[in-house]
Every structure is written in structure tokens, then in C-alpha cells.
Design an enzyme around this catalytic site. Structure first.
Site, PDB file in Angstrom:
ATOM      1  CD  GLU A 175      -7.203   8.029  24.874  1.00 47.70           C
ATOM      2  OE1 GLU A 175      -6.580   8.910  25.499  1.00 47.70           O
ATOM      3  OE2 GLU A 175      -7.063   7.832  23.670  1.00 47.70           O
ATOM      4  NE  ARG A 220      -3.362   4.772  21.779  1.00 46.51           N
ATOM      5  CZ  ARG A 220      -2.741   5.878  21.449  1.00 46.51           C
ATOM      6  NH1 ARG A 220      -1.625   6.213  22.048  1.00 46.51           N
ATOM      7  NH2 ARG A 220      -3.231   6.653  20.509  1.00 46.51           N
TER       8      ARG A 220
END
Ligand code: AMP
Length: 398
Positions: free
Chosen positions: A384, A91
């Protein structure tokens, strides 16, 4: 293929090992207090007991080593060797204007991420440290960067330009970027799938309501506006962040309280939001409990939070000239039926009809509007990590 998803902060590292075939989480965990006394690794293998390992982690490379050791440990591990990790998905918070999609990490990408450090000084350097540490320990494993900002890169100029001298955009790239993009992308996609429709046929508003909170307008599959801006401070009232305020307030308070701009920035990011308003907590559960006990400031903070969300929904309905789906996600959006009810109470003019029984749901995908409601209301848990794993797999297989 097993994909290791890494979310690296300045003193923390969250990870999940996901089997891309079954999309099962094999193990997940968190390294805390990296570079600080009392470093702790909490490792949760699927179907086994959670393990807490307290051991010094002077830097992120040591933390990554410990994560690999935990994943391959004969007792609480889930794989037998490093070779069983096929790819790593990182990320990355800010991709600036350079990244509208996820990318395979190479030297050029690393440099471009570094160039965005200015725009996210708390996050991007930490993300890069995580990438470097993983590269050191797994030099031959392909790595992918998934950006929080990428999904919002489809916004038109009219949505991303601020009412500021244009030279600041030209010189410093001051514009709206938006964050939580992986979540807005995932949830808007799931919303369409749940209805058996194509996202490219729908107008969707995603309300990501967690400690950090943002709203996005997803018009026929593309993000056309979002509430966070140059930084994640703009937009909704959040746990500790102010969201939208009159910018002149900063100078006013700085003068009155003899604060520097950096101190003011800290107040806006860490001491404001429902925490600053209520004086109770940044956690919505605590604030709700206080409001239930008659704490008026807690109630005022909740009212202002819900009202702001409803205002953004109204604005984005106008931006898209209509709305088919409103999807609630993240800690508050997924779990808090009272919050969803309070927000939806503002939306009758859109023809939305919340179903009280269906709305009684926590952490589960569900349509929460009545049959026949003009706008479909949904609660959809975000994921996510899974979104990062999917994007990583797609890139390493292409
Ligand atoms: P997140 O940042 O997505 O992890 O969301 C954190 C926020 O979600 C915190 O303010 C929590 O209080 C809130 N939250 C989590 N579960 C619940 C719940 N059952 N009811 C109300 N708020 C919740």
C-alpha cells in the site's frame, strides 16, 4: 524524488521514505503511544541497524518532527535535509462519495475530509491530525491524500445501496463504501501485469486477508463490489471483527447482557472475529497452533473464516458472471499456504486447480494454480505504501 508516506492513527504514525525513481524504501518506521506515556519511535534505515528512540511525543507534530530528525540524522538518517523530501502521501481512510481518486491536499480537500469524520470517527480525525502536523513542519512540500475508499467508488448503485429506508442514504450517506482500496487496486493491477495482460480485459477477485480482511470484485479494471461496508466491520470474519451477522443479534445481546449500543459496537469490532470465536488470539498463527494441538474452537474459527471467504468468492463470481484470477494478499493471504488451500478446496466447481508445490510460498509473488487451471490463482504481497507513493508522484508531477 523522495516521497514520505504517512499513515496516521489516533496514537500512532507509520512512515516510509520511498525513492520514487528506484521505488526503494530508504527508511521506514513507527511512532507509538503518541500522547501517552512511554512514546516510542522505531526507525529502520535501509541497510543499517534499527534504532529505538524512547522520548515523549505529546502530539503528532512532535512525532513528525522526530521522524524528520531520524531521517536526517547523521548516523541513522538516509537524507541530509528536509529539502530532499519532494512530496508527502497521506493514507486517508474515508473519502465518502466525494473522492473517487487521490487528490492534492488543499483547504477545500481538508474540509471535505473533515466532513467524512462522521463516517470514520476513529480514523479520519487522526489522518487530518497527521496532515496538519506535516503541513506545520513542511509547509512548502506538496501533499496528497490517498483514500482507502476511492477505488470502490466505481461500484454500481445495486452493490452499494443497503436494504434500508432510502432516506438514510439521502440524509446520512449510509451505503457501502468498502476499504483496503489501495491494496485491492494495487494487487488486481499486479495480477494482470504478472500474466502480461491488461486489467481491463480481466475479471479478478482480490482476497485481502489480514487482521482486517475484505474481498473485492474487479471487473475489467473497475471495482464492482466489495465486502466491507459503511465501516470496515462488514463482510469477512476478521481478527477481532465479526463481519456479517444478523443485525437483530445486536438488540438481542444488548437486552440479554444489558449493554449499550456503543458497548455492543465495541464487542463487534474488538472482541469478535476469530479472536472471539476461538478465545485464543486474533493472530492466525496462534489460532493455527492451537487448532493443531486439538483446540476445537480454534479449528471452528478457522473453518468459519475460510468458509466465509469461499462464499464471497462464489458471490463475486456470480456478480461478474465469471472469473479469470483469484489473488490472495495481506498477512494471511500472502503467507498462509494452509489457508489458501482450505479456501481453494471450495472452488473446484469453478475449474480451479491449486498446485500444492507452487502454493508452498510466503511473501512472494507467485502463480499458485496448476498449468491449465481454468482460473489463475495467485499469491501477491500487497504494498500500500508503494501504491500511495506512486499516486503521490503522479499527482505532484501532473
Ligand atoms: P496483516 O493485517 O496484513 O498484517 O496480517 C496479519 C495477520 O497475518 C495475522 O493474523 C498473522 O497471524 C497473519 N500471518 C502473518 N504471517 C503469517 C504466516 N506465516 N502464517 C499464517 N498467518 C500469518
Amino acid at each position: 524524488m523522495n516521497i514520505l508516506v504517512i499513515n496516521c492513527g489516533s496514537s500512532s504514525l507509520k512512515y516510509q521514505l520511498i525513492d520514487s525513481k528506484t521505488e526503494a524504501v530508504l527508511a521506514k518506521g513507527l511512532c507509538e503511544r503518541i500522547g501517552i506515556d512511554g512514546s516510542l519511535l522505531t526507525h529502520q534505515p535501509a541497510g543499517k541497524d534499527k534504532v529505538k528512540i524512547e522520548t515523549p511525543m505529546p502530539n503528532h507534530t512532535v512525532a513528525v518532527k522526530l521522524v524528520i530528525e531520524a531521517l536526517t540524522n547523521t548516523v541513522h538518517g538516509v537524507i541530509s535535509s528536509l529539502d530532499e523530501i519532494g512530496a508527502v502521501g497521506h493514507r486517508v481512510v474515508h473519502g465518502g462519495e466525494q473522492f473517487a481518486t487521490s487528490v492534492i491536499i488543499n483547504e477545500t480537500v481538508m474540509k471535505a475530509i473533515e466532513e467524512c469524520n462522521d463516517l470514520a470517527p476513529l480514523h479520519n480525525p487522526a489522518n487530518l491530525i497527521g496532515i496538519n502536523s506535516c503541513k506545520e513542519i513542511m509547509p512548502n512540500v506538496p501533499m496528497v491524500a490517498v483514500f482507502d475508499t476511492a477505488f470502490h467508488q466505481t461500484m454500481p448503485e445495486k452493490a452499494y445501496l443497503y436494504g434500508l429506508p432510502y432516506e438514510y442514504y439521502e440524509k446520512y450517506k449510509v451505503r457501502r463504501y468498502g476499504f483496503h482500496g489501495t491494496s485491492h487496486d494495487y494487487v488486481s493491477d499486479r495480477a494482470a501485469q504478472i500474466l502480461g495482460k491488461k486489467r481491463t480485459d480481466l475479471k479478478i477477485i482480490v482476497c485481502h486477508l489480514g487482521n482486517g480482511a475484505s474481498v473485492s470484485a474487479v471487473d475489467h479494471g473497475k471495482c464492482v463490489d466489495t465486502s466491507m461496508g459503511l465501516t470496515p466491520l462488514e463482510g469477512l470474519i476478521m481478527g477481532t471483527r465479526s463481519g456479517d451477522i444478523d443485525p437483530a443479534i445486536c438488540d438481542f445481546i444488548c437486552q440479554k447482557e444489558h449493554l449499550s449500543p456503543a458497548e455492543m459496537n465495541n464487542i463487534l469490532n474488538k472482541k469478535s472475529g476469530v479472536f472471539g470465536m476461538s478465545g485464543v488470539s486474533s493472530d492466525f498463527r496462534d489460532i493455527e497452533a492451537a487448532a493443531d494441538e486439538g483446540n476445537k474452537l480454534a479449528q471452528a474459527a478457522l473453518d468459519a473464516f475460510y468458509y466465509r471467504v469461499a462464499k464471497y468468492i462464489g458471490a463475486y463470481t456470480a456478480a461478474m458472471n465469471g472469473i479469470d484470477i483469484i489473488a490472495f494478499t495481506a498477512g494471511v493471504g500472502e503467507n498462509n499456504q494452509v489457508g489458501r488451500k482450505e479456501i481453494c478446496a471450495y472452488l473446484g466447481y469453478l475449474g480451479t486447480e491449486l498446485d500444492v508445490d507452487r502454493n508452498n510460498v510466503r511473501g512472494e509473488e507467485r502463480i499458485i494454480s496448476k498449468e491449465g487451471s481454468k482460473v489463475t490463482l495467485m499469491a501477491i504481497p500487497t504494498n500500500e505504501e508503494l501504491a500511495i507513493a506512486r499516486q503521490t508522484l503522479a499527482l505532484v508531477q501532473s
